[in-house]
Design a protein around this motif. Structure first.
Motif, PDB file in Angstrom:
ATOM      1  N   TRP A 121     -43.633 -21.505 -25.141  1.00 37.43           N
ATOM      2  CA  TRP A 121     -42.826 -20.466 -24.514  1.00 37.43           C
ATOM      3  C   TRP A 121     -42.065 -21.066 -23.351  1.00 37.43           C
ATOM      4  N   ASP A 122     -40.851 -20.570 -23.096  1.00 33.84           N
ATOM      5  CA  ASP A 122     -40.154 -20.828 -21.846  1.00 33.84           C
ATOM      6  C   ASP A 122     -40.403 -19.643 -20.929  1.00 33.84           C
ATOM      7  N   LEU A 123     -40.806 -19.925 -19.697  1.00 44.35           N
ATOM      8  CA  LEU A 123     -40.817 -18.920 -18.633  1.00 44.35           C
ATOM      9  C   LEU A 123     -39.543 -19.151 -17.859  1.00 44.35           C
ATOM     10  N   ILE A 124     -38.698 -18.123 -17.767  1.00 48.94           N
ATOM     11  CA  ILE A 124     -37.364 -18.305 -17.207  1.00 48.94           C
ATOM     12  C   ILE A 124     -37.056 -17.225 -16.162  1.00 48.94           C
ATOM     13  N   GLU A 125     -36.513 -17.660 -15.019  1.00 50.68           N
ATOM     14  CA  GLU A 125     -35.864 -16.734 -14.099  1.00 50.68           C
ATOM     15  C   GLU A 125     -34.388 -17.104 -14.107  1.00 50.68           C
ATOM     16  N   GLN A 126     -33.590 -16.197 -14.636  1.00 53.09           N
ATOM     17  CA  GLN A 126     -32.153 -16.461 -14.753  1.00 53.09           C
ATOM     18  C   GLN A 126     -31.471 -16.403 -13.403  1.00 53.09           C
ATOM     19  N   LYS A 127     -30.382 -17.166 -13.286  1.00 53.62           N
ATOM     20  CA  LYS A 127     -29.575 -17.131 -12.066  1.00 53.62           C
ATOM     21  C   LYS A 127     -28.878 -15.801 -11.949  1.00 53.62           C
TER      22      LYS A 127
END
Length: 127
Positions: A121-127
């Motif tokens: 999985w990718d854990l992502i906080e988008q800009k």
């Protein structure tokens, strides 16, 4: 308009999968219905406004072989967060395995982790 409503992840045990996705990753258990003595309809989701996950217990050898490798070893699932640092620390304290250090990308902060079964999985906080 079309919407992706649900995906299936093959697991080895319903209760262990529920515990992992709900307790370790903080997902909500939306449904757990008995369909037969061997089969349940178990649905979890990280939030109320996105795709849901059907936790599908493997019922034959081919399905058992697919546990943890539903995307051939690639990252196949993408979990978005609005607080990367908090989510990262929570997952770490819950024993989630990260296979790299967090990094900045043009689209935001990201780190790859594995679920209990080995799915990436990718854990992502988008800009």
């Amino acid at each position: 308009m079309n919407t992706l409503g649900m995906i299936a992840i093959v697991v080895d045990d319903y209760d262990g999968a529920i515990s992992h996705y709900v307790d370790d990753l903080g997902f909500s258990l939306l449904e757990d219905s008995i369909l037969s003595p061997e089969k349940r309809w178990v649905v979890v989701a990280p939030s109320d406004d996105g795709a849901k996950i059907l936790l599908a217990k493997a019922s034959n050898e081919a399905q058992q072989d697919a546990i943890g490798n539903s995307t051939g070893g690639r990252v196949g699932f993408f979990l978005y967060t609005t607080d990367f640092a908090q989510t990262f620390q929570k997952f770490k304290s819950n024993g989630i395995e990260f296979i790299e250090e967090p990094r900045q990308e043009p689209y935001g902060q990201v780190v790859v982790f594995k679920d209990k079964y080995g799915n990436k999985w990718d854990l992502i906080e988008q800009k």
